[in-house]
Design an enzyme around this catalytic site. Structure first.
Site, mmCIF file in Angstrom:
data_model
loop_
_atom_site.group_PDB
_atom_site.id
_atom_site.type_symbol
_atom_site.label_atom_id
_atom_site.label_comp_id
_atom_site.label_asym_id
_atom_site.label_seq_id
_atom_site.Cartn_x
_atom_site.Cartn_y
_atom_site.Cartn_z
ATOM 1 N N SER A 68 24.467 15.088 -13.136
ATOM 2 C CA SER A 68 23.479 15.893 -13.721
ATOM 3 C C SER A 68 22.105 15.404 -13.258
ATOM 4 O O SER A 68 20.959 16.113 -13.531
ATOM 5 C CB SER A 68 23.431 15.669 -15.487
ATOM 6 O OG SER A 68 24.291 16.328 -15.923
ATOM 7 N N LYS A 71 20.107 18.210 -11.850
ATOM 8 C CA LYS A 71 19.360 19.409 -12.470
ATOM 9 C C LYS A 71 17.877 19.105 -12.414
ATOM 10 O O LYS A 71 16.989 20.311 -12.617
ATOM 11 C CB LYS A 71 19.599 19.069 -14.018
ATOM 12 C CG LYS A 71 21.273 19.384 -14.313
ATOM 13 C CD LYS A 71 21.428 18.921 -15.760
ATOM 14 C CE LYS A 71 23.130 19.062 -16.003
ATOM 15 N NZ LYS A 71 23.537 18.577 -17.386
ATOM 16 N N TYR A 195 26.750 25.796 -9.931
ATOM 17 C CA TYR A 195 26.671 24.299 -11.021
ATOM 18 C C TYR A 195 27.492 23.343 -10.422
ATOM 19 O O TYR A 195 27.001 22.158 -10.377
ATOM 20 C CB TYR A 195 26.555 24.846 -12.404
ATOM 21 C CG TYR A 195 26.676 23.929 -13.273
ATOM 22 C CD1 TYR A 195 25.232 23.353 -13.712
ATOM 23 C CD2 TYR A 195 27.820 23.338 -13.969
ATOM 24 C CE1 TYR A 195 25.198 22.402 -14.620
ATOM 25 C CE2 TYR A 195 27.615 22.104 -15.084
ATOM 26 C CZ TYR A 195 26.220 21.896 -15.317
ATOM 27 O OH TYR A 195 26.217 20.778 -16.297
ATOM 28 N N TYR A 243 19.804 13.130 -22.762
ATOM 29 C CA TYR A 243 20.272 13.668 -23.695
ATOM 30 C C TYR A 243 20.032 13.202 -25.214
ATOM 31 O O TYR A 243 19.212 13.091 -25.240
ATOM 32 C CB TYR A 243 22.001 13.848 -23.405
ATOM 33 C CG TYR A 243 22.482 14.107 -22.206
ATOM 34 C CD1 TYR A 243 21.949 15.356 -21.670
ATOM 35 C CD2 TYR A 243 23.081 13.048 -21.486
ATOM 36 C CE1 TYR A 243 22.303 15.547 -20.435
ATOM 37 C CE2 TYR A 243 23.428 13.510 -19.943
ATOM 38 C CZ TYR A 243 23.073 14.679 -19.585
ATOM 39 O OH TYR A 243 23.247 14.978 -18.326
ATOM 40 N N VAL A 261 26.662 11.518 -15.367
ATOM 41 C CA VAL A 261 27.752 10.883 -15.935
ATOM 42 C C VAL A 261 28.359 10.256 -14.801
ATOM 43 O O VAL A 261 29.478 9.470 -15.140
ATOM 44 C CB VAL A 261 28.612 11.855 -16.529
ATOM 45 C CG1 VAL A 261 28.001 12.430 -17.750
ATOM 46 C CG2 VAL A 261 29.310 13.105 -15.685
#
Length: 308
Positions: A68, A71, A195, A243, A261
């Site tokens: 991630s 992103k 993605y 998060y 992760v």
């Protein structure tokens, strides 16, 4: 090496000796088969400073799946493509829930809470993909990352991408739910294929620290986006980059960061440095356990913080 750089290098070595050798390392992301077998005993850290130094310690030259953290780069590309119209499709608020939760997406009619939870990153990927093939979109993402890092030797791990596609059922559910609210332009299979592949980009800590320099906002750093967008992306990293553990990370570290992760964290000290840390074991929030502890130690010892 300047005296200040010597002191910073000593801090990195000290963190690697202490925190990097901790017995309580968290748990690897075993729900992605290709990540389940990663050796949890690895630890690396790198700092790319605003004055052009690159300092490393531990396993900073070992490639890992950035997951991630990618992103951040797709958000920059999506904003470059459609500007502030992006915020019609994705919000800018912390979620307070797990990164793959569908609860808020249902309550808020298919508009993700922010671009760093999975649903939001699927939307930014959809924006980057629109008008292109998945191959072209991934080429654009890789070019951006390579330009940011000034390193052409950055690639996608196809085995990790395939592993994510085979097990990414919740992400498919998120995509189809957003499609039902007309918040997806491309077919879910195409958007999610793109993605999963950009999440499977492999980088070392040294490469990731170099790639983060475009967010430092200092002379001589890569100018890939405007200063205003630098500030806004950093703000979102601070409030949403970890998060439902974003508040805890901001409290402990005091700098914008984005986790993945795979165990990597990219952290920006505005005007000073880009930092990358990697330890595969995760805490309860899905963020690197030792990586978080290392960043807390680093900012405590350097005094780096956006809060003065």
């Amino acid at each position: 090496m300047p005296a200040a750089s010597n002191a910073l290098q000593d801090i990195l070595r000290g963190i690697t000796r202490t925190i990097g050798a901790s017995a309580d390392r968290g748990r690897v992301a075993d729900y992605i088969p290709e990540l389940a077998g990663v050796d949890p005993d690895q630890f690396g850290i790198a700092i790319a400073t605003a004055d052009g130094q690159l300092l490393t310690a531990g396993d900073a030259a070992v490639p890992f799946s950035i997951q991630s953290v990618s992103k951040v780069f797709t958000l920059a590309l999506a904003l470059g493509k459609i500007g502030d119209r992006l915020w019609d499709r994705v919000g800018r608020e912390p979620s307070g829930l797990a990164f793959d939760s569908i609860l808020l997406l249902e309550q808020e009619r298919g508009r993700p809470r922010n671009p760093f939870i999975n649903a939001g990153a699927i939307v930014t990927t959809d924006v980057v993909l629109t008008g292109s093939s998945p191959r072209e979109a991934l080429g654009a993402i890789l070019r951006f990352v390579r330009d940011a890092a000034d390193d052409a030797d950055i690639h996608i791990n196809e085995a990790v991408a395939r592993s994510e596609i085979a097990t990414g059922h919740r992400n498919f559910a998120l995509a189809h739910y957003m499609l039902s609210h007309q918040n997806l332009t491309n077919a879910p299979d195409l958007t999610l294929g793109t993605y999963f592949h950009h999440c499977a980009i492999e980088m070392t800590c040294a490469q990731l620290a170099m790639a983060g320099r475009f967010l430092i906002d200092a002379p001589g750093m890569p100018r890939l986006i405007s200063p205003q967008r630098q500030r806004r992306i950093n703000a979102l990293m601070m409030t949403c980059g970890h998060y439902n553990g974003s508040g805890d990370f901001a409290f402990r570290v005091g700098l914008p960061g984005k986790s993945g992760v795979g165990g990597g964290i990219l952290v920006i000290a505005p005007g000073k440095a880009s930092i990358a840390v990697w330890s595969p074991g995760l805490n309860a929030y899905g963020n690197s356990k030792l990586g978080t502890e290392a960043m807390e130690a680093l900012t405590t010892q350097t005094g780096w913080s956006v809060f003065g």
